[in-house]
Design a protein around this motif. Structure first.
Motif, short mmCIF file in Angstrom:
data_model
loop_
_atom_site.label_atom_id
_atom_site.label_comp_id
_atom_site.label_asym_id
_atom_site.label_seq_id
_atom_site.Cartn_x
_atom_site.Cartn_y
_atom_site.Cartn_z
N GLU A 1 10.19 31.38 2.63
CA GLU A 1 9.30 30.92 3.84
C GLU A 1 9.62 29.68 4.54
O GLU A 1 9.79 30.03 5.92
CB GLU A 1 7.73 30.92 3.26
CG GLU A 1 7.15 30.78 4.26
CD GLU A 1 5.49 30.36 3.77
OE1 GLU A 1 4.59 30.29 4.51
OE2 GLU A 1 5.23 30.56 2.38
N PRO A 2 10.14 28.42 3.84
CA PRO A 2 10.63 27.58 4.90
C PRO A 2 11.86 27.76 5.71
O PRO A 2 11.74 27.52 6.79
CB PRO A 2 10.99 26.56 3.68
CG PRO A 2 10.33 26.79 2.63
CD PRO A 2 10.24 28.43 2.63
N PHE B 1 4.29 18.61 9.91
CA PHE B 1 5.05 18.69 11.18
C PHE B 1 6.52 18.96 10.89
O PHE B 1 6.91 18.48 9.40
CB PHE B 1 5.07 17.53 12.11
CG PHE B 1 3.98 17.46 13.02
CD1 PHE B 1 3.79 17.97 14.19
CD2 PHE B 1 2.87 16.69 12.63
CE1 PHE B 1 2.41 17.96 14.65
CE2 PHE B 1 1.59 16.90 13.07
CZ PHE B 1 1.43 17.41 14.34
N LEU B 2 7.69 19.24 11.48
CA LEU B 2 8.76 19.50 11.28
C LEU B 2 9.47 18.16 10.45
O LEU B 2 10.37 18.23 9.54
CB LEU B 2 9.73 20.07 12.21
CG LEU B 2 11.17 20.50 11.90
CD1 LEU B 2 11.30 21.42 10.90
CD2 LEU B 2 11.85 20.94 13.34
N GLY B 3 9.27 16.97 11.27
CA GLY B 3 9.78 15.85 10.98
C GLY B 3 8.97 14.74 10.56
O GLY B 3 8.02 14.79 11.33
N GLY C 1 23.21 27.13 -0.21
CA GLY C 1 21.91 27.49 -0.95
C GLY C 1 20.67 27.59 0.00
O GLY C 1 21.09 27.30 1.29
N PRO C 2 19.64 27.61 -0.41
CA PRO C 2 18.48 27.80 0.46
C PRO C 2 18.40 26.56 1.18
O PRO C 2 18.59 25.58 0.81
CB PRO C 2 17.11 28.28 -0.76
CG PRO C 2 17.95 27.69 -1.76
CD PRO C 2 19.43 27.88 -1.70
N ILE C 3 17.62 26.63 2.41
CA ILE C 3 17.30 25.50 3.26
C ILE C 3 16.02 25.02 2.91
O ILE C 3 15.13 25.78 2.73
CB ILE C 3 17.45 26.00 4.67
CG1 ILE C 3 18.76 26.57 5.13
CG2 ILE C 3 17.07 24.75 5.57
CD1 ILE C 3 18.82 27.05 6.70
N HIS C 4 15.77 23.92 2.69
CA HIS C 4 14.51 23.34 2.58
C HIS C 4 13.79 22.64 3.49
O HIS C 4 14.44 21.89 4.51
CB HIS C 4 14.70 22.14 1.34
CG HIS C 4 15.15 22.62 -0.10
ND1 HIS C 4 14.67 23.25 -0.95
CD2 HIS C 4 16.40 22.47 -0.38
CE1 HIS C 4 15.43 23.69 -1.74
NE2 HIS C 4 16.62 23.27 -1.43
N GLY C 5 12.47 23.22 3.99
CA GLY C 5 11.86 22.72 5.07
C GLY C 5 10.37 22.71 4.98
O GLY C 5 9.95 23.14 3.91
N ASN C 6 9.75 22.32 5.95
CA ASN C 6 8.26 22.32 5.79
C ASN C 6 7.84 23.86 5.59
O ASN C 6 8.10 24.57 6.33
CB ASN C 6 7.43 21.46 7.04
CG ASN C 6 7.86 20.20 6.92
OD1 ASN C 6 9.05 19.72 7.31
ND2 ASN C 6 7.15 19.23 6.12
N LEU D 1 11.80 27.73 9.96
CA LEU D 1 12.69 27.09 10.64
C LEU D 1 13.43 27.95 11.71
O LEU D 1 13.75 27.66 12.82
CB LEU D 1 13.50 26.01 9.73
CG LEU D 1 13.27 24.95 9.08
CD1 LEU D 1 14.11 24.67 8.05
CD2 LEU D 1 12.79 23.95 9.94
N LEU D 2 13.80 29.00 11.22
CA LEU D 2 14.65 29.94 12.02
C LEU D 2 13.68 30.60 13.46
O LEU D 2 14.03 30.32 14.51
CB LEU D 2 14.85 31.37 11.57
CG LEU D 2 15.92 32.19 11.93
CD1 LEU D 2 17.07 31.38 12.47
CD2 LEU D 2 16.19 33.31 11.09
#
Length: 306
Positions: free
Chosen positions: A106-107, A169-171, A216-221, A111-112
């Motif tokens: 999902e994160p 938020f993203l950042g 590997g997988p991307i980590h994001g909010n 992001l995409l």
């Protein structure tokens, strides 16, 4: 994919800060014997890669979108038209559909989508001819855009309780500015700590998230409110161009008589109407008390005295 991702990153850096000369140079090299349209090539890569985006190529696809965004921001009208002519909109519409990113966590999918929506908004920047507006309305599903915006808002309520916190938020950035007014010796420490934290945040946002060498997988909010705001701007811009979209974005709701009465009572006009109605009812009750009710039985005449 590391070499391709680094190359796309280089092209992005060359065109940052709205460098119009290099933005146009990416499309046509006038001083070269053979010219290569790098803008169209980036769109072609995205169109091929978007069909089945897996975690190993997701960072490269996102870097491609970030590079294309830098190609047009400023804006560069010729590059905007090139991206549209290369059929970017069709691929972007498929990415925004929920099932299209099922192979990603999902994160990463959030992001995409964020990068796709950012580029869509950039394609409309400073356009006055409405050519791109028309092509967007033909290629993008308003229902899909609305569904994405709704899901982001519901996730925002679910994960953050409707509060605009940094985590939503993203950042995220720490606020150490209040320490700048401290004594001189401490002031320098606060400044170094502030910019160190700022640097780490930027690195996490633009380097570790997208440009990492790891496959590997991307980590994001989990929730990217930035995407929701960009999606709202996109829908608002298209609505200004075609007001008839209002019926799709906010359809009329069929309500019954009970709901109509409740809505009427909740409105200001409805409240005034109900106050007036109660006043008239009160006047009617007072009149009924003052005027005796007429009887249908005739009163016998009083016998006259002899």
């Amino acid at each position: 994919f590391n070499a391709l991702r680094r190359t796309l990153r280089l092209l992005q850096l060359l065109t940052e800060n709205h460098n119009s000369e290099l933005q146009n140079y990416m499309r046509v090299q006038t001083n070269s014997r053979k010219s290569y349209d790098l803008v169209q090539s980036c769109v072609c890569y995205f169109r091929e890669a978007h069909r089945q985006i897996i975690s190993s190529i997701a960072p490269t696809v996102m870097q491609c979108l970030m590079t294309l965004t830098e190609f047009v921001q400023g804006p560069c009208a010729a590059n905007q038209t090139t991206i549209i002519d290369a059929r970017f909109l069709e691929a972007a519409g498929e990415v925004l559909q929920q099932p299209s990113l099922d192979l990603l966590d999902e994160p990463t999918a959030n992001l995409l989508r964020h990068q796709v929506v950012t580029l869509l908004v950039s394609l409309l920047e400073a356009r006055t001819d409405h050519v791109i507006h028309q092509r967007m309305l033909r290629s993008l599903s308003i229902d899909v855009l609305k569904s994405n915006l709704t899901s982001i808002y519901l996730a925002f309520l679910r994960d953050h309780g409707g509060l605009y916190r940094n985590q939503a938020f993203l950042g995220t950035f720490r606020d150490d500015i209040h320490e700048i007014n401290a004594p001189p010796a401490r002031n320098q420490t606060a400044i170094r700590r502030f910019f160190s934290e700022l640097s780490r945040s930027i690195k996490a946002l633009f380097v570790e998230v997208v440009h990492t060498d790891s496959e590997g997988p991307i980590h994001g909010n989990k929730v990217v409110l930035d995407t929701g705001f960009s999606m709202f701007i996109l829908l608002r811009t298209l609505l200004d161009f075609d007001p008839s979209l209002a019926s799709v974005i906010q359809p009329q709701i069929q309500i019954n008589d009970q709901q109509s009465l409740k809505l009427l009572k909740s409105s200001l006009v409805g409240q005034l109407a109900f106050v007036g109605l109660h006043i008239f009812k009160g006047i009617g009750r007072c009149v009924r008390r003052l005027v005796p009710p007429s009887s249908t039985t005739p009163t016998p005449p009083t016998p006259s005295s002899p």
